[in-house]
Write a protein that holds these residues in place. Structure first.
Motif, PDB file in Angstrom:
ATOM      1  N   ALA A 257       0.694  -1.270  -0.037  1.00  0.00           N
ATOM      2  CA  ALA A 257      -0.114   0.220   0.122  1.00  0.00           C
ATOM      3  C   ALA A 257       0.878   1.323  -0.197  1.00  0.00           C
ATOM      4  O   ALA A 257       0.206   2.318  -0.179  1.00  0.00           O
ATOM      5  CB  ALA A 257      -0.999   0.137   1.186  1.00  0.00           C
ATOM      6  N   LEU A 258       2.126   1.026   0.258  1.00  0.00           N
ATOM      7  CA  LEU A 258       3.072   2.353   0.069  1.00  0.00           C
ATOM      8  C   LEU A 258       2.843   2.959  -1.449  1.00  0.00           C
ATOM      9  O   LEU A 258       3.158   4.134  -1.554  1.00  0.00           O
ATOM     10  CB  LEU A 258       4.536   1.871   0.126  1.00  0.00           C
ATOM     11  N   SER A 259       2.134   2.206  -2.269  1.00  0.00           N
ATOM     12  CA  SER A 259       2.084   2.879  -3.710  1.00  0.00           C
ATOM     13  C   SER A 259       0.596   3.006  -3.887  1.00  0.00           C
ATOM     14  O   SER A 259       0.215   3.574  -4.896  1.00  0.00           O
ATOM     15  CB  SER A 259       2.974   2.013  -4.764  1.00  0.00           C
ATOM     16  N   GLY A 260      -0.228   2.632  -2.793  1.00  0.00           N
ATOM     17  CA  GLY A 260      -1.735   2.474  -3.224  1.00  0.00           C
ATOM     18  C   GLY A 260      -2.217   1.690  -4.492  1.00  0.00           C
ATOM     19  O   GLY A 260      -3.126   1.863  -5.103  1.00  0.00           O
ATOM     20  N   SER A 294       8.674   7.719  -5.682  1.00  0.00           N
ATOM     21  CA  SER A 294       8.552   8.628  -4.676  1.00  0.00           C
ATOM     22  C   SER A 294       7.534   9.517  -4.672  1.00  0.00           C
ATOM     23  O   SER A 294       6.807   9.932  -3.474  1.00  0.00           O
ATOM     24  CB  SER A 294      10.007   9.482  -4.674  1.00  0.00           C
ATOM     25  N   ALA A 295       7.096  10.176  -5.729  1.00  0.00           N
ATOM     26  CA  ALA A 295       5.822  11.003  -5.923  1.00  0.00           C
ATOM     27  C   ALA A 295       4.709  10.119  -5.672  1.00  0.00           C
ATOM     28  O   ALA A 295       3.715  10.781  -5.198  1.00  0.00           O
ATOM     29  CB  ALA A 295       6.082  11.528  -7.256  1.00  0.00           C
ATOM     30  N   ILE A 296       4.741   8.867  -6.094  1.00  0.00           N
ATOM     31  CA  ILE A 296       3.456   7.736  -5.943  1.00  0.00           C
ATOM     32  C   ILE A 296       3.178   7.658  -4.620  1.00  0.00           C
ATOM     33  O   ILE A 296       2.226   7.831  -3.757  1.00  0.00           O
ATOM     34  CB  ILE A 296       3.530   6.729  -6.801  1.00  0.00           C
ATOM     35  N   ALA A 297       4.268   7.239  -3.847  1.00  0.00           N
ATOM     36  CA  ALA A 297       4.290   6.951  -2.450  1.00  0.00           C
ATOM     37  C   ALA A 297       3.840   8.216  -1.383  1.00  0.00           C
ATOM     38  O   ALA A 297       3.094   8.075  -0.540  1.00  0.00           O
ATOM     39  CB  ALA A 297       5.609   6.370  -1.916  1.00  0.00           C
ATOM     40  N   ARG A 298       4.341   9.329  -2.003  1.00  0.00           N
ATOM     41  CA  ARG A 298       4.103  10.594  -1.302  1.00  0.00           C
ATOM     42  C   ARG A 298       2.400  10.844  -1.301  1.00  0.00           C
ATOM     43  O   ARG A 298       1.734  10.939  -0.293  1.00  0.00           O
ATOM     44  CB  ARG A 298       4.666  11.709  -1.553  1.00  0.00           C
ATOM     45  N   ALA A 299       1.952  10.693  -2.532  1.00  0.00           N
ATOM     46  CA  ALA A 299       0.360  10.693  -2.550  1.00  0.00           C
ATOM     47  C   ALA A 299      -0.301   9.479  -1.930  1.00  0.00           C
ATOM     48  O   ALA A 299      -1.255   9.831  -1.484  1.00  0.00           O
ATOM     49  CB  ALA A 299       0.062  10.759  -4.137  1.00  0.00           C
ATOM     50  N   ALA A 300       0.258   8.339  -1.788  1.00  0.00           N
ATOM     51  CA  ALA A 300      -0.650   7.376  -1.247  1.00  0.00           C
ATOM     52  C   ALA A 300      -0.429   7.690   0.189  1.00  0.00           C
ATOM     53  O   ALA A 300      -1.500   7.291   0.906  1.00  0.00           O
ATOM     54  CB  ALA A 300       0.058   6.091  -1.571  1.00  0.00           C
ATOM     55  N   LEU A 301       0.522   8.011   0.697  1.00  0.00           N
ATOM     56  CA  LEU A 301       0.547   8.297   2.223  1.00  0.00           C
ATOM     57  C   LEU A 301      -0.398   9.504   2.616  1.00  0.00           C
ATOM     58  O   LEU A 301      -1.133   9.456   3.546  1.00  0.00           O
ATOM     59  CB  LEU A 301       1.851   8.567   2.689  1.00  0.00           C
ATOM     60  N   ARG A 302      -0.549  10.350   1.762  1.00  0.00           N
ATOM     61  CA  ARG A 302      -1.167  11.698   2.212  1.00  0.00           C
ATOM     62  C   ARG A 302      -2.722  10.967   2.168  1.00  0.00           C
ATOM     63  O   ARG A 302      -3.583  11.608   2.812  1.00  0.00           O
ATOM     64  CB  ARG A 302      -1.062  12.829   0.870  1.00  0.00           C
TER      65      ARG A 302
END
Length: 400
Positions: A257-260, A294-302
């Motif tokens: 789920a770190l990438s959604g 990295s950009a995907i993971a940041r959005a997934a966490l948000r």
């Protein structure tokens, strides 16, 4: 040319390796908690790609972040810096308190990285004699499919006929504190364990187990490695499953789920100096930490945090299990879980869970069997009560 489901299945049967036995449903579209097959039939997804889709299918904010970054810069390798990885580091630090982070790609790579780092720490910091370090793991574990990992698997399907294997591993029963304590010797450098054993059938250790484990690892100077690749990022109703016992591991492994569900992304998070044993050239990955990931993971966490999915997993998980426990059937042995990580274990006389998953598919619900007699239910964390009611009605009808 659009091919039919039967045409696609025939191609797969002719050309695909037989390492999976999927349910006979061919999916073509997903949105939120729902997916559609090639014939247009809608299904409630209660697997979430083994918890990789905690944020649901095709979350628009993660999609937007992926699309924007893909148009700018996708890959640099770690030979150069990129402007997204430091921001991911910062987000993970803020969210988890991690002191150092190693980005990788798949969950198995995160596990292998943790094993390497733990051994290296054992030799260079703890002072174990060369090639004598051992790491303790648990029976019925699932940490991935690499050669190193399956060497300490107790699942015959994962283990048999892949040897010879690397040594340096001991196995103890999951949740058995006394067995763990007895297995530790002067050469023990780490303990690798899942907070909840997902693939084994959502097995939850006794209350207080991990508090005692944390104390023991600290006392014996052992690296506690918690594989939160499935349990992490909200699945159990907490950001990390270790929070249920108020502990912090030395290394925490994230993936899925770190990438959604958009891209292979994983990470090793350190709460101390263990990762400092890595120096340039000692470990790496061409794709690990790339700007797109990295950009995907940041959005997934948000979206996990901003949309309240973690708390929703707690609330809806309690409701889901309470409703499941109202189903009266001689075929059901136990309903167990934490958050939206749920299992229905069937009695042996039920004849296995796979056929029940097939019947659920016909009712518009997709679930997965594991270890013969257990059905796993793990819907996206944005599921609502009406959708849970739909699932429970299908299950009640199945077992009436």
């Amino acid at each position: 040319m659009t091919l039919s489901a039967s045409d696609l299945y025939a191609i797969e049967a002719r050309l695909g390796a037989r390492n999976y036995k999927p349910l006979d449903v061919t999916l073509t579209r997903g949105e939120g908690v729902w997916v559609w097959d090639t014939e247009g039939k809608r299904y409630l997804d209660c697997l979430s790609a083994y918890s990789a889709l905690n944020q649901g299918h095709c979350h628009p904010k993660i999609l937007a972040a992926m699309t924007e970054q893909a148009q700018r810069l996708t890959l640099t390798s770690r030979a150069f810096r990129n402007d997204q990885l430091p921001l991911l580091y910062q987000d993970l630090e803020k969210l988890t308190g991690a002191k150092m982070i190693l980005p990788m790609n798949s969950g198995a790579e995160a596990v292998e990285s943790a094993l390497k780092v733990t051994r290296k720490w054992g030799y260079e910091v703890k002072g174990v004699a060369p090639d004598q370090a051992n790491i303790i793991t648990c029976s019925n574990n699932f940490h991935g499919r690499t050669l190193g990992i399956v060497g300490f698997s107790t699942d015959p399907l994962a283990h048999n006929n892949y040897g010879p294997f690397a040594g340096g591993f001991k196995t103890v029963p999951f949740g058995d504190f006394d067995a763990l304590a007895a297995a530790i010797d002067n050469n023990t450098v780490g303990f690798l364990v899942e907070p909840i054993q997902g693939e084994a059938g959502v097995l939850i250790p006794p209350a207080g187990y991990f508090k005692r484990v944390r104390e023991l690892c600290t006392e014996k100077n052992i690296v506690l490695v918690l594989d939160e690749i499935q349990t992490g990022l909200g699945r159990t109703g907490k950001l990390l499953a270790q929070e249920h016992e108020g502990i912090k591991s030395d290394l925490t492994l994230l993936g899925k789920a770190l990438s959604g569900g958009f891209y292979p992304i994983s990470a090793v998070l350190a709460n101390n100096d263990v990762l400092k044993v890595l120096q340039p050239g000692t470990h790496g990955s061409t794709f690990g930490g790339n700007p797109l990931a990295s950009a995907i993971a940041r959005a997934a966490l948000r979206v996990l945090v901003e949309e309240g999915m973690i708390e929703n997993a707690r609330v809806q998980g309690e409701y889901f299990m309470s409703q499941l426990r109202t189903i009266k059937s001689d075929l059901i042995r136990e309903v167990r879980g934490r958050g939206l990580m749920i299992a229905i274990e069937l009695q042996p006389q039920a004849g296995g869970a796979y056929k029940y998953c097939e019947r659920l598919r016909d009712k518009g619900l997709l679930a997965k069997d594991t270890h013969v007699n257990t059905m796993r239910l793990a819907p996206p964390l944005l599921i609502q009560r009406a959708e849970i009611d739909f699932a429970c009605e299908a299950l009640a009808d199945l077992f009436k």
